[in-house]
Write a protein that holds these residues in place. Structure first.
Motif, PDB file in Angstrom:
ATOM      1  N   ALA A 155     -97.256  38.924   2.507  1.00  0.00           N
ATOM      2  CA  ALA A 155     -98.378  38.720   3.436  1.00  0.00           C
ATOM      3  C   ALA A 155     -99.726  39.057   2.808  1.00  0.00           C
ATOM      4  O   ALA A 155    -100.733  38.450   3.154  1.00  0.00           O
ATOM      5  CB  ALA A 155     -98.174  39.575   4.686  1.00  0.00           C
ATOM      6  N   VAL A 156     -99.731  40.010   1.873  1.00  0.00           N
ATOM      7  CA  VAL A 156    -101.007  40.528   1.359  1.00  0.00           C
ATOM      8  C   VAL A 156    -101.360  39.967  -0.019  1.00  0.00           C
ATOM      9  O   VAL A 156    -102.528  39.694  -0.312  1.00  0.00           O
ATOM     10  CB  VAL A 156    -100.956  42.077   1.297  1.00  0.00           C
ATOM     11  CG1 VAL A 156    -102.202  42.638   0.638  1.00  0.00           C
ATOM     12  CG2 VAL A 156    -100.795  42.656   2.700  1.00  0.00           C
ATOM     13  N   ALA A 157    -100.342  39.775  -0.876  1.00  0.00           N
ATOM     14  CA  ALA A 157    -100.625  39.350  -2.255  1.00  0.00           C
ATOM     15  C   ALA A 157    -101.323  37.987  -2.271  1.00  0.00           C
ATOM     16  O   ALA A 157    -101.054  37.141  -1.419  1.00  0.00           O
ATOM     17  CB  ALA A 157     -99.323  39.275  -3.045  1.00  0.00           C
ATOM     18  N   PRO A 158    -102.211  37.784  -3.228  1.00  0.00           N
ATOM     19  CA  PRO A 158    -102.890  36.482  -3.313  1.00  0.00           C
ATOM     20  C   PRO A 158    -101.894  35.350  -3.610  1.00  0.00           C
ATOM     21  O   PRO A 158    -101.054  35.541  -4.489  1.00  0.00           O
ATOM     22  CB  PRO A 158    -103.859  36.662  -4.492  1.00  0.00           C
ATOM     23  CG  PRO A 158    -103.883  38.120  -4.790  1.00  0.00           C
ATOM     24  CD  PRO A 158    -102.631  38.717  -4.268  1.00  0.00           C
ATOM     25  N   PRO A 159    -101.997  34.217  -2.919  1.00  0.00           N
ATOM     26  CA  PRO A 159    -102.827  33.978  -1.738  1.00  0.00           C
ATOM     27  C   PRO A 159    -102.155  34.546  -0.502  1.00  0.00           C
ATOM     28  O   PRO A 159    -100.985  34.262  -0.257  1.00  0.00           O
ATOM     29  CB  PRO A 159    -102.871  32.444  -1.673  1.00  0.00           C
ATOM     30  CG  PRO A 159    -101.583  32.003  -2.284  1.00  0.00           C
ATOM     31  CD  PRO A 159    -101.215  33.026  -3.312  1.00  0.00           C
ATOM     32  N   PRO A 160    -102.868  35.364   0.275  1.00  0.00           N
ATOM     33  CA  PRO A 160    -102.233  36.014   1.434  1.00  0.00           C
ATOM     34  C   PRO A 160    -101.835  35.008   2.519  1.00  0.00           C
ATOM     35  O   PRO A 160    -102.326  33.873   2.538  1.00  0.00           O
ATOM     36  CB  PRO A 160    -103.322  36.957   1.940  1.00  0.00           C
ATOM     37  CG  PRO A 160    -104.596  36.416   1.406  1.00  0.00           C
ATOM     38  CD  PRO A 160    -104.277  35.722   0.129  1.00  0.00           C
ATOM     39  N   LEU A 161    -100.941  35.456   3.408  1.00  0.00           N
ATOM     40  CA  LEU A 161    -100.412  34.562   4.442  1.00  0.00           C
ATOM     41  C   LEU A 161    -101.517  33.935   5.281  1.00  0.00           C
ATOM     42  O   LEU A 161    -101.412  32.779   5.689  1.00  0.00           O
ATOM     43  CB  LEU A 161     -99.494  35.349   5.390  1.00  0.00           C
ATOM     44  CG  LEU A 161     -98.034  35.553   5.008  1.00  0.00           C
ATOM     45  CD1 LEU A 161     -97.296  36.259   6.133  1.00  0.00           C
ATOM     46  CD2 LEU A 161     -97.362  34.225   4.695  1.00  0.00           C
ATOM     47  N   PHE A 162    -102.584  34.700   5.558  1.00  0.00           N
ATOM     48  CA  PHE A 162    -103.565  34.198   6.528  1.00  0.00           C
ATOM     49  C   PHE A 162    -104.439  33.079   5.959  1.00  0.00           C
ATOM     50  O   PHE A 162    -105.221  32.493   6.709  1.00  0.00           O
ATOM     51  CB  PHE A 162    -104.434  35.347   7.066  1.00  0.00           C
ATOM     52  CG  PHE A 162    -105.549  35.786   6.157  1.00  0.00           C
ATOM     53  CD1 PHE A 162    -105.307  36.679   5.138  1.00  0.00           C
ATOM     54  CD2 PHE A 162    -106.838  35.315   6.339  1.00  0.00           C
ATOM     55  CE1 PHE A 162    -106.327  37.094   4.293  1.00  0.00           C
ATOM     56  CE2 PHE A 162    -107.871  35.721   5.511  1.00  0.00           C
ATOM     57  CZ  PHE A 162    -107.610  36.618   4.476  1.00  0.00           C
ATOM     58  N   VAL A 163    -104.312  32.792   4.680  1.00  0.00           N
ATOM     59  CA  VAL A 163    -105.121  31.681   4.150  1.00  0.00           C
ATOM     60  C   VAL A 163    -104.273  30.445   3.857  1.00  0.00           C
ATOM     61  O   VAL A 163    -104.795  29.462   3.338  1.00  0.00           O
ATOM     62  CB  VAL A 163    -105.895  32.069   2.867  1.00  0.00           C
ATOM     63  CG1 VAL A 163    -106.732  33.300   3.095  1.00  0.00           C
ATOM     64  CG2 VAL A 163    -104.962  32.267   1.693  1.00  0.00           C
ATOM     65  N   ARG A 164    -102.977  30.487   4.176  1.00  0.00           N
ATOM     66  CA  ARG A 164    -102.157  29.317   3.834  1.00  0.00           C
ATOM     67  C   ARG A 164    -101.126  29.033   4.924  1.00  0.00           C
ATOM     68  O   ARG A 164    -100.433  29.941   5.373  1.00  0.00           O
ATOM     69  CB  ARG A 164    -101.437  29.539   2.505  1.00  0.00           C
ATOM     70  CG  ARG A 164    -100.566  30.766   2.493  1.00  0.00           C
ATOM     71  CD  ARG A 164    -100.034  31.041   1.103  1.00  0.00           C
ATOM     72  NE  ARG A 164     -99.416  32.352   1.041  1.00  0.00           N
ATOM     73  CZ  ARG A 164     -98.109  32.571   0.990  1.00  0.00           C
ATOM     74  NH1 ARG A 164     -97.283  31.541   0.977  1.00  0.00           N
ATOM     75  NH2 ARG A 164     -97.618  33.784   0.943  1.00  0.00           N
ATOM     76  N   PRO A 165    -101.031  27.777   5.354  1.00  0.00           N
ATOM     77  CA  PRO A 165     -99.944  27.408   6.256  1.00  0.00           C
ATOM     78  C   PRO A 165     -98.616  27.526   5.500  1.00  0.00           C
ATOM     79  O   PRO A 165     -98.504  27.081   4.362  1.00  0.00           O
ATOM     80  CB  PRO A 165    -100.259  25.949   6.602  1.00  0.00           C
ATOM     81  CG  PRO A 165    -101.707  25.777   6.268  1.00  0.00           C
ATOM     82  CD  PRO A 165    -101.964  26.682   5.111  1.00  0.00           C
ATOM     83  N   THR A 166     -97.623  28.150   6.120  1.00  0.00           N
ATOM     84  CA  THR A 166     -96.384  28.461   5.404  1.00  0.00           C
ATOM     85  C   THR A 166     -95.163  27.746   5.945  1.00  0.00           C
ATOM     86  O   THR A 166     -94.102  27.820   5.343  1.00  0.00           O
ATOM     87  CB  THR A 166     -96.078  29.961   5.520  1.00  0.00           C
ATOM     88  OG1 THR A 166     -95.989  30.287   6.908  1.00  0.00           O
ATOM     89  CG2 THR A 166     -97.137  30.796   4.855  1.00  0.00           C
ATOM     90  N   GLY A 167     -95.271  27.078   7.099  1.00  0.00           N
ATOM     91  CA  GLY A 167     -94.050  26.648   7.768  1.00  0.00           C
ATOM     92  C   GLY A 167     -93.401  27.865   8.406  1.00  0.00           C
ATOM     93  O   GLY A 167     -93.940  28.976   8.332  1.00  0.00           O
ATOM     94  N   ARG A 168     -92.221  27.652   9.007  1.00  0.00           N
ATOM     95  CA  ARG A 168     -91.656  28.736   9.814  1.00  0.00           C
ATOM     96  C   ARG A 168     -91.031  29.855   9.005  1.00  0.00           C
ATOM     97  O   ARG A 168     -90.895  30.970   9.471  1.00  0.00           O
ATOM     98  CB  ARG A 168     -90.603  28.164  10.766  1.00  0.00           C
ATOM     99  CG  ARG A 168     -91.220  27.586  12.012  1.00  0.00           C
ATOM    100  CD  ARG A 168     -90.170  27.258  13.009  1.00  0.00           C
ATOM    101  NE  ARG A 168     -89.282  26.229  12.530  1.00  0.00           N
ATOM    102  CZ  ARG A 168     -87.994  26.196  12.771  1.00  0.00           C
ATOM    103  NH1 ARG A 168     -87.434  27.169  13.444  1.00  0.00           N
ATOM    104  NH2 ARG A 168     -87.254  25.202  12.332  1.00  0.00           N
TER     105      ARG A 168
END
Lengths: 126, 545
Positions: free
Chosen positions: B288-301
């Motif tokens: 979640a935190v390491a670049p690129p963090p979760l909040f900047v990329r759509p990940t699917g489910r």
């Protein structure tokens, strides 16, 4: 005084790096904590993720078996071989063949259904 | 230094002049409007309540009646331990009970949740400005816009209880931070946000509980050290107490009248089952935190749960550690403690969320919707890091960066929001592909039988999980009484529907397994459907009267 202040500044970094080192050491120890279910969780989640076609990031039905079989070669399945319950040992050996014997898609689907079904039941209440 | 210390009680919009004032107002208004726009577009595309959302909407109809819910949705703990328990409180039902009555069965659900999220997002922006002025508002706007992009436009109006917690959790963090900074007037914000997030889902409760403790301790210490300040701000503090009392009164009544939900939750939490464990949870935090963090990329489910590389684990540790270290450096250089308070609060909720998540059943590993704390922690850790970085810029550089940041970040945030909201088709959202199917099945059922009391039964996972609840809700919204079997899947329908007695006017069976008609039944609809992976199937509706 100044060195104590600098040490305080570095303390959060040292603490978080120590936690990271612990995570990496536990992860690298082979079977890992939690036995078969913990290992299977890593495999199943990665397989689901690769087979997923929906765009949303919420809850929904699981990907189809066909889609998962198509992605089997992209996932490291060997953790399933650690502490494998006897009832699915044969199915795991179909998914992770010992002698490069390639199973058919139908055989893979059947074996995967058994392994995933076993996981969803066993690791819910284990 | 780059950033001046803020006024004691925070920045005020009215103290700004000209362009900056309008910029701040525009940013707050944009985030307040975004959920309504996203919801309106979804409704125009044919949004229907399905699955858990339909069950929540159905139960919300009971709010403000004699059968009012005192607790939240059922937890999945019964699947693991056999103990029935519920999420802490009914706040969502009570909100939707009002908006459904005012706006109708579809718009009432969408706009009811949009209202909650609009207040949460506007509150986050308002408090970000209050604490850090235009630069922090600009950084927060960009961060939250990226978060919305990662979670999808539906996160802005999604009534699914685990999703509803997302933005109120963020607001609770900002509210607790404001209290910690001595801004006692923001206490009602923390109280309201913690009530909504903490009642809707246990994951929200574990996130906001330490924030409430911090808030209470802060007020207690202020009472001892600065009693005059507490007396001055007694009205907002009393309002906060009132919000907490009224908001938590229904669960309290449930505890007093029994059976105790807290006891059931405790039995569930302390039962013997395989847990996610700290290693897997910390790996998730690293992802979640390491670049690129979760909040900047759509990940699917399931992308959120992919095992991180060793490099990602180390990088995440560096980012989290640096967010606190840099905040300490800001405090040492400027005597400005707000960045450190924010970093420490973020560290606190990170630790408590990791501990709580590690105790969850292993299958929780598959639930992205119940792990929104990962997205939030990733976002606020990076926000903390960036804000400390702004403070540490050399004066000359800061003079050049500040205007670009203040004008540029909100502009990029607006562009992201517009793109996400305007370009996400309903079919790409949860259950979106099954919403037309649900609507057709519901129409067939209501066309086939007269208003009355009907027993609903479901066959097939697609019907049980998604379509069936949508049909039940539509029937209830059109004046029918519905009953369902009393099993673990149906607990959310409420006791009047699972334990109902009295004569039935008929039965409605919905199946995705077989088109075979049973004795006494007639088939009233065959609806083409879609199965995961892109295949086709059908859903059949049968009635017997």
């Amino acid at each position: 005084m100044r060195s104590r202040s600098s040490a305080l500044l570095l303390l959060p970094l040292v603490l978080t790096l120590a936690v990271a080192a612990w995570v990496l050491s536990v992860r690298g120890s082979g079977s890992g904590p939690g036995g078969y279910c913990a290992n299977a969780t890593v495999v199943v989640v990665e397989l689901f993720g690769r087979a997923e076609t929906a765009d949303d990031v919420g809850l929904g039905p699981l990907p189809s078996l066909t889609a998962m079989v198509a992605k089997l070669d992209q996932v490291d399945l060997t953790p399933l071989q650690v502490g494998t319950p006897p009832s699915i040992r044969d199915d795991v050996s179909v998914l992770v063949p010992d002698h490069n014997v390639q199973a058919s898609d139908a055989e893979l689907e059947q074996a995967l259904a058994q392994v995933v079904g076993d996981y969803l039941g066993r690791c819910r209440t284990a | 230094m780059a950033e001046p210390r803020p006024p004691r009680s925070g920045y005020r919009v009215r103290s700004l002049e000209g362009r900056n004032r309008w910029l701040v107002i525009a940013v707050i208004a944009t985030f307040a409007l975004a959920p309504f726009v996203a919801g309106a577009i979804a409704l125009a595309q044919g949004w229907q309540p399905t699955g858990d959302v339909a069950i929540i909407a159905l139960r919300s109809r009971d709010a403000w009646t004699a059968d009012a819910p005192l607790l939240g949705q059922p937890t999945t703990g019964e699947d693991t331990t056999g103990v029935r328990s519920r999420h802490p409180g009914p706040a969502e039902f009570w909100v939707l009970g009002l908006t459904q009555r005012a706006l109708g069965p579809r718009a009432g659900v969408v706009f009811g949740i949009a209202l909650v999220d609009a207040l949460a997002l506007a509150g986050v922006m308002g408090l970000a400005f209050r604490r850090g002025g235009p630069p922090l508002l600009a950084l927060t706007a960009l961060t939250v816009a990226l978060l919305v992009r990662a979670l999808g436009a539906s996160s802005l109006y999604d009534a699914f209880n685990s999703e509803l917690t997302t933005y109120p959790m963020l607001l609770a963090l900002f509210g607790a931070w404001s209290l910690l900074a001595g801004d006692l007037r923001t206490a009602p914000v923390l109280a309201a946000a913690a009530t909504v997030a903490g009642q809707a889902h246990l994951a929200g409760a574990t996130f906001v509980a330490p924030l409430l403790v911090v808030g209470a301790v802060t007020v207690g210490m202020a009472w001892r050290r600065h009693p005059r300040a507490v007396r001055r701000d007694r009205t907002p503090l009393l309002v906060a107490g009132g919000v907490l009392f009224v908001g938590w009164l229904p669960p309290l009544v449930q505890e007093l009248s029994g059976p105790s939900n807290i006891a059931a939750l405790w039995r569930t939490a302390t039962d013997s089952y395989t847990r996610l464990g700290s290693t897997l949870t910390l790996e998730r935090l690293a992802t979640a935190v390491a670049p690129p963090p979760l909040f900047v990329r759509p990940t699917g489910r399931f992308g959120f749960a992919e095992p991180p590389s060793a490099l990602a684990v180390v990088a995440a540790a560096l980012v989290i550690g640096a967010s606190v270290s840099l905040a300490l450096l800001v405090t040492r250089r400027t005597r400005h403690r707000d960045p450190l308070r924010f970093a420490l609060l973020t560290a606190l909720v990170t630790v408590t969320s990791v501990v709580a998540s590690a105790g969850q059943p292993l299958l929780a590993a598959l639930r992205a919707d119940a792990a929104r704390w990962l997205w939030l922690i990733g976002a606020v850790v990076w926000l903390s890091l960036a804000w400390s970085g702004v403070h540490l810029l050399a004066d000359r550089l800061a003079d050049r960066v500040r205007p670009v940041l203040i004008a540029g970040a909100p502009a990029v945030a607006l562009a992201i929001l517009v793109l996400v909201i305007a370009t996400t088709p309903l079919a790409h959202q949860r259950d979106g592909a099954l919403m037309p199917v649900t609507a057709r099945a519901a129409t067939a059922a209501t066309d086939a039988v007269a208003p009355g009391t009907y027993q609903l039964s479901y066959e097939g996972s697609q019907v049980l999980i998604t379509v069936g609840p949508g049909v039940a809700y539509r029937l209830a919204a059109e004046g029918y009484q519905v009953r369902v079997d009393d099993n673990s899947f149906n607990q959310g329908y409420g006791p009047a529907r699972t334990n109902g007695s009295g004569p039935l006017d008929g039965r409605i069976r919905i199946s995705s397994i077989s088109d075979r008609t049973l004795e006494g039944e007639r088939r009233v609809a065959t609806v083409a459907s879609r199965v995961p992976g892109g295949g086709r199937s059908s859903i059949w509706v049968f009635v017997s009267t």
